[in-house]
Design a protein around this motif. Structure first.
Motif, PDB file in Angstrom:
ATOM      1  N   TYR A   1       0.826  -1.210   0.000  1.00 52.55           N
ATOM      2  CA  TYR A   1       0.000   0.000   0.000  1.00 52.55           C
ATOM      3  C   TYR A   1       0.863   1.265   0.000  1.00 52.55           C
ATOM      4  O   TYR A   1       1.862   1.353   0.717  1.00 52.55           O
ATOM      5  CB  TYR A   1      -0.908   0.007   1.227  1.00 52.55           C
ATOM      6  CG  TYR A   1      -1.662   1.298   1.426  1.00 52.55           C
ATOM      7  CD1 TYR A   1      -2.810   1.569   0.671  1.00 52.55           C
ATOM      8  CD2 TYR A   1      -1.241   2.249   2.344  1.00 52.55           C
ATOM      9  CE1 TYR A   1      -3.511   2.751   0.838  1.00 52.55           C
ATOM     10  CE2 TYR A   1      -1.935   3.444   2.529  1.00 52.55           C
ATOM     11  CZ  TYR A   1      -3.072   3.691   1.762  1.00 52.55           C
ATOM     12  OH  TYR A   1      -3.758   4.857   1.948  1.00 52.55           O
TER      13      TYR A   1
ATOM     14  N   LYS B   1      -0.284   5.566  -0.502  1.00 55.55           N
ATOM     15  CA  LYS B   1      -1.423   6.464  -0.740  1.00 55.55           C
ATOM     16  C   LYS B   1      -1.455   6.998  -2.179  1.00 55.55           C
ATOM     17  O   LYS B   1      -2.514   7.105  -2.793  1.00 55.55           O
ATOM     18  CB  LYS B   1      -1.372   7.616   0.261  1.00 55.55           C
ATOM     19  CG  LYS B   1      -2.667   8.403   0.350  1.00 55.55           C
ATOM     20  CD  LYS B   1      -2.625   9.426   1.446  1.00 55.55           C
ATOM     21  CE  LYS B   1      -3.234   8.930   2.728  1.00 55.55           C
ATOM     22  NZ  LYS B   1      -3.335   9.959   3.764  1.00 55.55           N
ATOM     23  N   LYS B   2      -0.259   7.302  -2.750  1.00 53.08           N
ATOM     24  CA  LYS B   2      -0.200   7.931  -4.077  1.00 53.08           C
ATOM     25  C   LYS B   2      -0.871   7.063  -5.150  1.00 53.08           C
ATOM     26  O   LYS B   2      -1.791   7.483  -5.840  1.00 53.08           O
ATOM     27  CB  LYS B   2       1.261   8.195  -4.464  1.00 53.08           C
ATOM     28  CG  LYS B   2       1.826   9.465  -3.860  1.00 53.08           C
ATOM     29  CD  LYS B   2       3.238   9.675  -4.374  1.00 53.08           C
ATOM     30  CE  LYS B   2       3.891  10.843  -3.646  1.00 53.08           C
ATOM     31  NZ  LYS B   2       5.321  10.950  -3.978  1.00 53.08           N
TER      32      LYS B   2
ATOM     33  N   TYR C   1      -2.590   4.322  -4.750  1.00 60.30           N
ATOM     34  CA  TYR C   1      -3.907   3.774  -4.393  1.00 60.30           C
ATOM     35  C   TYR C   1      -5.022   4.774  -4.675  1.00 60.30           C
ATOM     36  O   TYR C   1      -6.099   4.402  -5.134  1.00 60.30           O
ATOM     37  CB  TYR C   1      -3.911   3.339  -2.928  1.00 60.30           C
ATOM     38  CG  TYR C   1      -5.121   2.510  -2.567  1.00 60.30           C
ATOM     39  CD1 TYR C   1      -5.386   1.317  -3.240  1.00 60.30           C
ATOM     40  CD2 TYR C   1      -6.004   2.912  -1.579  1.00 60.30           C
ATOM     41  CE1 TYR C   1      -6.499   0.553  -2.929  1.00 60.30           C
ATOM     42  CE2 TYR C   1      -7.130   2.138  -1.252  1.00 60.30           C
ATOM     43  CZ  TYR C   1      -7.361   0.970  -1.929  1.00 60.30           C
ATOM     44  OH  TYR C   1      -8.463   0.207  -1.627  1.00 60.30           O
ATOM     45  N   ARG C   2      -4.747   6.055  -4.407  1.00 59.72           N
ATOM     46  CA  ARG C   2      -5.743   7.100  -4.698  1.00 59.72           C
ATOM     47  C   ARG C   2      -6.050   7.139  -6.203  1.00 59.72           C
ATOM     48  O   ARG C   2      -7.199   7.239  -6.613  1.00 59.72           O
ATOM     49  CB  ARG C   2      -5.234   8.461  -4.218  1.00 59.72           C
ATOM     50  CG  ARG C   2      -5.323   8.656  -2.701  1.00 59.72           C
ATOM     51  CD  ARG C   2      -6.722   9.129  -2.309  1.00 59.72           C
ATOM     52  NE  ARG C   2      -6.937   9.107  -0.868  1.00 59.72           N
ATOM     53  CZ  ARG C   2      -6.675  10.119  -0.056  1.00 59.72           C
ATOM     54  NH1 ARG C   2      -6.165  11.229  -0.551  1.00 59.72           N
ATOM     55  NH2 ARG C   2      -6.921  10.022   1.226  1.00 59.72           N
ATOM     56  N   GLU C   3      -4.977   7.075  -6.986  1.00 60.34           N
ATOM     57  CA  GLU C   3      -5.171   7.129  -8.453  1.00 60.34           C
ATOM     58  C   GLU C   3      -5.890   5.869  -8.952  1.00 60.34           C
ATOM     59  O   GLU C   3      -6.739   5.931  -9.840  1.00 60.34           O
ATOM     60  CB  GLU C   3      -3.811   7.287  -9.158  1.00 60.34           C
ATOM     61  CG  GLU C   3      -3.978   7.587 -10.651  1.00 60.34           C
ATOM     62  CD  GLU C   3      -2.671   8.056 -11.296  1.00 60.34           C
ATOM     63  OE1 GLU C   3      -1.907   8.772 -10.634  1.00 60.34           O
ATOM     64  OE2 GLU C   3      -2.442   7.691 -12.466  1.00 60.34           O
TER      65      GLU C   3
ATOM     66  N   GLN D   1      -8.025   4.123  -7.208  1.00 59.18           N
ATOM     67  CA  GLN D   1      -9.435   4.276  -6.821  1.00 59.18           C
ATOM     68  C   GLN D   1     -10.173   5.194  -7.799  1.00 59.18           C
ATOM     69  O   GLN D   1     -11.317   4.911  -8.172  1.00 59.18           O
ATOM     70  CB  GLN D   1      -9.542   4.814  -5.402  1.00 59.18           C
ATOM     71  CG  GLN D   1      -9.281   3.752  -4.336  1.00 59.18           C
ATOM     72  CD  GLN D   1      -9.700   4.216  -2.953  1.00 59.18           C
ATOM     73  OE1 GLN D   1      -9.382   5.342  -2.570  1.00 59.18           O
ATOM     74  NE2 GLN D   1     -10.394   3.368  -2.227  1.00 59.18           N
ATOM     75  N   ASP D   2      -9.482   6.270  -8.214  1.00 57.59           N
ATOM     76  CA  ASP D   2     -10.099   7.186  -9.186  1.00 57.59           C
ATOM     77  C   ASP D   2     -10.425   6.456 -10.488  1.00 57.59           C
ATOM     78  O   ASP D   2     -11.466   6.687 -11.106  1.00 57.59           O
ATOM     79  CB  ASP D   2      -9.157   8.369  -9.469  1.00 57.59           C
ATOM     80  CG  ASP D   2      -9.147   9.369  -8.328  1.00 57.59           C
ATOM     81  OD1 ASP D   2     -10.092   9.343  -7.505  1.00 57.59           O
ATOM     82  OD2 ASP D   2      -8.183  10.154  -8.235  1.00 57.59           O
TER      83      ASP D   2
ATOM     84  N   ARG E   1     -13.444   4.392 -10.007  1.00 59.66           N
ATOM     85  CA  ARG E   1     -14.666   5.209  -9.885  1.00 59.66           C
ATOM     86  C   ARG E   1     -15.326   5.445 -11.245  1.00 59.66           C
ATOM     87  O   ARG E   1     -16.486   5.854 -11.313  1.00 59.66           O
ATOM     88  CB  ARG E   1     -14.355   6.540  -9.205  1.00 59.66           C
ATOM     89  CG  ARG E   1     -14.152   6.401  -7.709  1.00 59.66           C
ATOM     90  CD  ARG E   1     -14.113   7.751  -6.997  1.00 59.66           C
ATOM     91  NE  ARG E   1     -13.843   7.546  -5.593  1.00 59.66           N
ATOM     92  CZ  ARG E   1     -12.634   7.669  -5.026  1.00 59.66           C
ATOM     93  NH1 ARG E   1     -11.600   8.006  -5.770  1.00 59.66           N
ATOM     94  NH2 ARG E   1     -12.476   7.456  -3.745  1.00 59.66           N
TER      95      ARG E   1
ATOM     96  N   ASP F   1     -12.646   6.958  -0.142  1.00 56.77           N
ATOM     97  CA  ASP F   1     -11.183   7.114  -0.099  1.00 56.77           C
ATOM     98  C   ASP F   1     -10.533   6.101   0.833  1.00 56.77           C
ATOM     99  O   ASP F   1     -11.009   5.872   1.947  1.00 56.77           O
ATOM    100  CB  ASP F   1     -10.822   8.537   0.362  1.00 56.77           C
ATOM    101  CG  ASP F   1     -11.026   9.536  -0.771  1.00 56.77           C
ATOM    102  OD1 ASP F   1     -11.205   9.090  -1.909  1.00 56.77           O
ATOM    103  OD2 ASP F   1     -11.024  10.744  -0.485  1.00 56.77           O
ATOM    104  N   ASP F   2      -9.441   5.485   0.365  1.00 52.53           N
ATOM    105  CA  ASP F   2      -8.544   4.656   1.183  1.00 52.53           C
ATOM    106  C   ASP F   2      -9.154   3.381   1.760  1.00 52.53           C
ATOM    107  O   ASP F   2      -8.501   2.670   2.516  1.00 52.53           O
ATOM    108  CB  ASP F   2      -7.920   5.475   2.328  1.00 52.53           C
ATOM    109  CG  ASP F   2      -7.009   6.554   1.786  1.00 52.53           C
ATOM    110  OD1 ASP F   2      -6.411   6.325   0.709  1.00 52.53           O
ATOM    111  OD2 ASP F   2      -6.916   7.615   2.413  1.00 52.53           O
TER     112      ASP F   2
END
Length: 293
Positions: free
Chosen positions: A224, A226-227, A229-231, A233-234, A237, A245-246
């Motif tokens: 994991y 954050k960088k 994983y956020r992208e 998730q986007d 979406r 988020d997260d």
DNA sequence: TTACGGTGGCGTATGATCGC
DNA sequence: GCGATCATACGCCACCGTAA
């Protein structure tokens, strides 16, 4: 923490694996008896069905088994179902598999919905007779002048769309009129269960899970960060906008494999993240006797 | 010999409970 | 409100005795 991204059938499941063993974080507790069709139970059932792939040669069949005017309690009904399944399995013991779902009608009468794979061809009248023999005569249909066997319905499932239709309509159906609470938060109508106070045990199950036609599986495990994983998730979406988020999530899409492919190629290259493990297993197709369906 | 239902033990689907 | 995790209630299945 590691992120596990899994694609199978029409299911995309993204879960988080903690580095600290959960055992150290929680205190012990005793689970209670099963009282109804919980939201989590429903999700597990939907995920299981989403992992399947419908192939005509496996003769997927939808079967409904009911009782007449008089009906037994759920435990007795399950005993009847089990005897019925044993009879079916003896006709193709190696490859037969099914998913069953117990449901109560408004009159509190239990009935079963089954999704069966690799069932040998049996005439509808024979199936009805088999079911009638498994339940006692007092549960037959006496509403007409002549005594009839309990009602059964059988239908071939020709594609995955048809399967999804059955699942949403019967197997994991929602009822918006149900009251608040955990068991009803899934949308299932628990009113008959609560008023009958006879419901015990699970409301769905799998017979011969090893022989279910699971679709090919593609699983990628990555550390994991954050960088990325956020992208990631986007990107997901674009399939379904309700991802938070997260957190981990699961969604249903026609091609979840494209997500694991993009993750293991583009994301790994762009963010320079090493893959912890990667698994790609192809669909297992089992031999089966020809069927006149 | 075959088909049937009953049963014991193992495996797993479930509820409880946690952190986020 | 969600997913993760664990203990356990109970489903699944192999095996057995019985009946036809």
């Amino acid at each position: 923490m590691k992120i596990i991204v899994e694609a199978q059938g029409t299911l995309l499941k993204v879960s988080q694996k903690l580095d600290v063993p959960y055992r150290e974080q929680r205190r012990t507790s005793t689970r209670g008896a099963i009282k109804g069709f919980s939201a989590k139970s429903r999700i597990r059932l939907l995920q299981l069905v989403a992992r399947l792939r419908i192939i005509k040669k496996l003769h997927p069949t939808f079967l409904t088994l009911t009782y007449g005017k008089t009906f037994p309690d759920c435990q007795t009904a399950k005993k009847h179902l089990w005897n019925f399944i044993k009879r079916l399995r003896r006709r193709s013991p190696e490859v037969f598999s099914c998913i069953w779902r117990l449901e109560l009608q408004d009159r509190n009468a239990p009935h079963f919905h089954l999704i069966i794979f690799n069932m040998p061809f049996i005439h509808k009248a024979t199936i009805q007779k088999l079911w009638a023999e498994c339940v006692s005569e007092q549960y037959w249909d006496y509403s007409a002048e002549e005594v009839r066997y309990p009602f059964t319905r059988i239908e071939a499932i020709r594609n995955h769309k048809k399967l999804c239709c059955y699942v949403s309509k019967y197997i994991a159906k929602k009822d918006d009129a149900s009251p608040e609470g955990d068991a009803s938060s899934c949308g299932f109508n628990n009113e008959p269960y609560l008023s009958a106070q006879k419901i015990t045990g699970r409301l769905w199950g799998v017979i011969n899970k090893a022989m279910l036609p699971f679709a090919k599986i593609s699983q990628v495990v990555i550390d994991y960060d954050k960088k990325w994983y956020r992208e990631f998730q986007d990107m997901c979406r674009q399939i379904w906008n309700g991802i938070e988020d997260d957190s981990g999530f699961h969604l249903y899409t026609s091609n979840p494999y494209s997500v694991t492919y993009i993750l293991s190629k583009r994301f790994v290259e762009k963010f320079k993240i090493p893959i912890v493990s990667e698994v790609h297993e192809s669909l297992r197709i089992l031999p089966c006797e020809p069927c006149p369906f």
